[in-house]
Every structure is written in C-alpha cells, then in structure tokens.
Design an enzyme around this catalytic site. Sequence first.
Site, short mmCIF file in Angstrom:
data_model
loop_
_atom_site.label_atom_id
_atom_site.label_comp_id
_atom_site.label_asym_id
_atom_site.label_seq_id
_atom_site.Cartn_x
_atom_site.Cartn_y
_atom_site.Cartn_z
N GLY A 8 0.83 -1.21 0.00
CA GLY A 8 0.00 0.00 0.00
C GLY A 8 0.86 1.25 0.00
O GLY A 8 0.64 2.17 0.79
N ARG A 33 -1.65 -1.52 -6.18
CA ARG A 33 -2.33 -1.84 -7.44
C ARG A 33 -2.14 -0.77 -8.51
O ARG A 33 -2.11 -1.06 -9.68
CB ARG A 33 -3.84 -2.02 -7.18
CG ARG A 33 -4.18 -3.21 -6.31
CD ARG A 33 -5.60 -3.13 -5.81
NE ARG A 33 -5.83 -1.91 -5.04
CZ ARG A 33 -6.99 -1.53 -4.53
NH1 ARG A 33 -8.05 -2.27 -4.72
NH2 ARG A 33 -7.09 -0.41 -3.84
N ARG A 34 -2.04 0.52 -8.10
CA ARG A 34 -1.99 1.61 -9.10
C ARG A 34 -0.57 1.79 -9.64
O ARG A 34 0.27 2.45 -9.01
CB ARG A 34 -2.52 2.90 -8.47
CG ARG A 34 -4.03 2.88 -8.28
CD ARG A 34 -4.52 4.09 -7.52
NE ARG A 34 -4.17 4.04 -6.11
CZ ARG A 34 -4.46 4.99 -5.23
NH1 ARG A 34 -5.08 6.08 -5.62
NH2 ARG A 34 -4.11 4.87 -3.96
N ASP A 59 -2.43 -6.93 -6.33
CA ASP A 59 -3.55 -6.79 -5.42
C ASP A 59 -3.31 -7.83 -4.33
O ASP A 59 -3.22 -9.03 -4.63
CB ASP A 59 -4.86 -7.10 -6.19
CG ASP A 59 -6.09 -6.87 -5.36
OD1 ASP A 59 -6.04 -7.08 -4.13
OD2 ASP A 59 -7.13 -6.48 -5.94
N ASN A 86 0.74 -2.69 5.46
CA ASN A 86 -0.04 -1.45 5.56
C ASN A 86 -1.26 -1.43 4.65
O ASN A 86 -2.25 -0.78 4.97
CB ASN A 86 0.91 -0.29 5.21
CG ASN A 86 0.18 1.00 4.91
OD1 ASN A 86 -0.31 1.67 5.81
ND2 ASN A 86 0.07 1.32 3.61
N SER A 139 -5.32 -0.43 14.05
CA SER A 139 -6.13 0.80 14.15
C SER A 139 -6.72 0.90 15.55
O SER A 139 -6.83 -0.12 16.26
CB SER A 139 -7.27 0.73 13.14
OG SER A 139 -8.19 1.78 13.33
N TYR A 152 -15.34 -3.36 9.41
CA TYR A 152 -13.98 -2.77 9.42
C TYR A 152 -13.33 -3.03 10.79
O TYR A 152 -12.17 -3.46 10.86
CB TYR A 152 -14.03 -1.28 9.09
CG TYR A 152 -12.65 -0.64 9.14
CD1 TYR A 152 -11.68 -0.95 8.18
CD2 TYR A 152 -12.29 0.22 10.17
CE1 TYR A 152 -10.40 -0.40 8.24
CE2 TYR A 152 -11.01 0.78 10.24
CZ TYR A 152 -10.08 0.47 9.27
OH TYR A 152 -8.82 1.01 9.33
N GLY A 183 -5.25 6.38 15.40
CA GLY A 183 -6.59 6.98 15.35
C GLY A 183 -6.73 7.67 14.00
O GLY A 183 -6.19 7.20 13.00
P1 NDP Z 1 -4.89 5.26 1.92
O1 NDP Z 1 -6.20 4.98 1.25
O2 NDP Z 1 -4.32 6.62 1.75
O3 NDP Z 1 -3.83 4.17 1.46
C1 NDP Z 1 -4.16 2.82 1.36
C2 NDP Z 1 -3.08 2.10 0.56
O4 NDP Z 1 -3.42 0.70 0.51
C3 NDP Z 1 -2.98 2.58 -0.86
O5 NDP Z 1 -1.63 2.70 -1.22
C4 NDP Z 1 -3.64 1.48 -1.68
O6 NDP Z 1 -2.97 1.37 -2.93
C5 NDP Z 1 -3.32 0.24 -0.84
N1 NDP Z 1 -4.26 -0.84 -1.05
C6 NDP Z 1 -5.59 -0.88 -0.80
N2 NDP Z 1 -6.12 -2.04 -1.19
C7 NDP Z 1 -5.09 -2.77 -1.73
C8 NDP Z 1 -5.01 -4.05 -2.32
N3 NDP Z 1 -6.09 -4.83 -2.45
N4 NDP Z 1 -3.81 -4.47 -2.75
C9 NDP Z 1 -2.70 -3.70 -2.64
N5 NDP Z 1 -2.73 -2.47 -2.08
C10 NDP Z 1 -3.91 -2.01 -1.64
O7 NDP Z 1 -5.15 4.96 3.46
P2 NDP Z 1 -4.17 4.98 4.73
O8 NDP Z 1 -2.81 5.34 4.39
O9 NDP Z 1 -4.89 5.76 5.76
O10 NDP Z 1 -4.29 3.45 5.16
C11 NDP Z 1 -3.17 2.61 5.37
C12 NDP Z 1 -3.50 1.64 6.49
O11 NDP Z 1 -3.73 2.37 7.69
C13 NDP Z 1 -4.77 0.80 6.26
O12 NDP Z 1 -4.51 -0.51 6.70
C14 NDP Z 1 -5.80 1.48 7.18
O13 NDP Z 1 -6.80 0.58 7.57
C15 NDP Z 1 -4.92 1.90 8.32
N6 NDP Z 1 -5.43 2.96 9.19
C16 NDP Z 1 -5.79 4.18 8.67
C17 NDP Z 1 -6.29 5.16 9.51
C18 NDP Z 1 -6.76 6.48 9.01
O14 NDP Z 1 -7.47 7.18 9.75
N7 NDP Z 1 -6.38 6.90 7.81
C19 NDP Z 1 -6.35 4.94 10.96
C20 NDP Z 1 -5.96 3.62 11.38
C21 NDP Z 1 -5.50 2.69 10.52
P3 NDP Z 1 -3.67 1.04 -4.34
O15 NDP Z 1 -5.04 1.65 -4.31
O16 NDP Z 1 -2.74 1.67 -5.34
O17 NDP Z 1 -3.66 -0.45 -4.42
C1 8X3 Z 2 -9.25 4.03 10.71
C2 8X3 Z 2 -9.66 4.78 11.89
O1 8X3 Z 2 -11.54 4.58 13.57
O2 8X3 Z 2 -11.74 6.20 11.80
O3 8X3 Z 2 -8.74 2.80 11.06
O4 8X3 Z 2 -12.05 3.89 11.33
S1 8X3 Z 2 -11.33 4.84 12.14
#
Ligand code: NDP
Ligand code: 8X3
Length: 252
Positions: A8, A33-34, A59, A86, A139, A152, A183
């Site tokens: 990710g 993926r992108r 993916d 991640n 999270s 989720y 958070g």
């Molecule tokens: P973003 O949406 O900004 O980034 C998510 C990343 O995951 C992207 O690079 C996306 O890349 C990749 N991704 C998603 N699905 C796939 C897949 N099937 N295969 C490969 N790559 C994938 O979100 P965040 O940076 O916020 O999220 C990162 C992590 O942090 C996640 O696990 C999220 O649950 C967790 N998190 C986020 C919080 C928040 O408030 N933002 C809080 C707590 C945890 P692409 O689309 O190019 O595949």
């Molecule tokens: C993402 C944080 O609590 O907003 O994991 O869903 S929350």
Amino acid sequence: MKIALITGATSGIGKSCAHLFAQQGYQLVLVARRAEKLDEIAKHLTDKYGIAIQTLIADVRDNTVLTQVLESLPEDWKQVDVLINNAGLSQGLDPIDKGDTNDWDTMIDTNVKGLLYVTKIVSGWMIKAKKGHIINIGSIAGKEVYPNGNVYCATKHAVDALNKGMRMDLLPYGIKVTAINPGMVETEFSVVRFKGDEDKAKKVYEGLEPLLAQDIADAIWFVVSRPAHVNINDMLIMPTAQASATLVNRKQ
Ligand code: NDP
Ligand code: 8X3
C-alpha cells in the site's frame, strides 16, 4: 544495505513510510495496485535518495499473482529486514443489516487475508535469514468498536490478534513483530471509505487536527530503529483532539 517491503505504498501511511525509509538509506520493495502512481513515487525516491527500488504491481487479495510477483524478486531482494503490512481500507459505514456484502468481502479479503498472504511469504524469507521486523498497521478500530464500523472494526481486531500470534510463532527466530494502531489520520482513507465522496470525507476531519501520515511513519521509524534486544509490541497513536474511537474535540 537494508531492505523494507511496504504494501500500500501509493498513498497515505505507506507512501510516507516509503519516503522516510528511503531517506534513511533503505532499499525498497513497494507493493500496490496503481502502477502509474507507484512508478512515479519510485522514480521520485530513486532520483532524490539514490536508492534501489523494486515496484510490484499486485492486489494483495490475489494470492496467486501476489505469490508470483513476490517470488519473482531476485534472491538478494528477499533479504527483507522490515515488512510493513499497511495495505488496507474501509468500505462503507452502515449498520449491520444494511451493509453491502461486497464491501465486507473487500475489507476482509484485503485487511485480513491479504495481510496473511504477504506475511506467509515474507516471514518465510525472514525465518531463513533469522532476522526481520514485521510492522502490522492495525487501528483504534482494532481496540474499540464504533457504531456502523462493524466489519472494518472486526478486520482490525483480527489484525490485533494476528499481530500477537505472529509474535509467538516467530519468537524462535528472533523476528520482531509490532502493531501500530492509529486513530484518525487524514489520507485517502475516508475518500475510499465513502467511495470517492470528497465532501463526506472532508467532514470526518472538520474542526479538528487529525494525524498526518508522516506522524505514523515517524512512529514506525522509532520502532524500527530500537536496539536489537528491544521490541515494541503495540503502539496506539491518536490525534490530541481524539480520546477514543468516537470521542473527538471539534472546534465549532
Ligand atoms: P490510503 O487509502 O491513503 O492508502 C491505502 C493504501 O493501501 C494505498 O496505497 C492502496 O494502494 C493500498 N491498497 C488498498 N487495497 C489494496 C489491495 N487490495 N492491494 C494492494 N494495495 C492495496 O489509506 P491509509 O494510508 O490511511 O491506510 C493505510 C493503512 O492504515 C490501512 O490498513 C488502514 O486501515 C490503516 N489505518 C488508517 C487510519 C486512518 O485514519 N487513515 C487509521 C488507522 C489505521 P492502491 O489503491 O494503489 O492499491
Ligand atoms: C481508521 C480509523 O476509527 O476512523 O482505522 O475507522 S477509524
């Protein structure tokens, strides 16, 4: 030269980690993926820091393709020091009777099964090398449950359990395992959750200062840069304006 594999890496926390680890001189294996975004990030980091990068377009839900691309890495690139699990997402925010089962499948397949597929392969490499550090991005949603967060939250509770289980299974090999539990972090997360509705996504962070992806990357770097005998099991990191999954201090 050390190697970090980040899933990710095209956005948010993964992208910030790629920058920080590149700055620290790590070689990177970046998964997402992108393709276009991933190549752009890799080119920028190579130009800026002069490090070597392998980009893997995959993916994480597709175990066959994932295995193929990971196993096709040259042998010296399989000496991964740090794996950052991640890649993850949320889809929808609906009560249990109204949720879309396709959304549920996507979250479970990505956040739980995808993380497992990557870990199975990379932990195998780490066991051979008798070294490594796995960082699982959980999270606050893996510590608490909030209304309409049902599936989720369940996936992130699963990450919490897997984090503990991995640490036990990998103990004999000296492999560190850490959960980083943020958070609210302003990334593409809410835009993805609300399927491109930018206005709805913006409202999530209105009136408060959320965490930045960089804050989480900094915490990960702290964890990774501890001495060999120190493992940080679990970190819960919140914006100052957020006390629990549901309690936030918004300025009107
Ligand atoms: P973003 O949406 O900004 O980034 C998510 C990343 O995951 C992207 O690079 C996306 O890349 C990749 N991704 C998603 N699905 C796939 C897949 N099937 N295969 C490969 N790559 C994938 O979100 P965040 O940076 O916020 O999220 C990162 C992590 O942090 C996640 O696990 C999220 O649950 C967790 N998190 C986020 C919080 C928040 O408030 N933002 C809080 C707590 C945890 P692409 O689309 O190019 O595949
Ligand atoms: C993402 C944080 O609590 O907003 O994991 O869903 S929350």
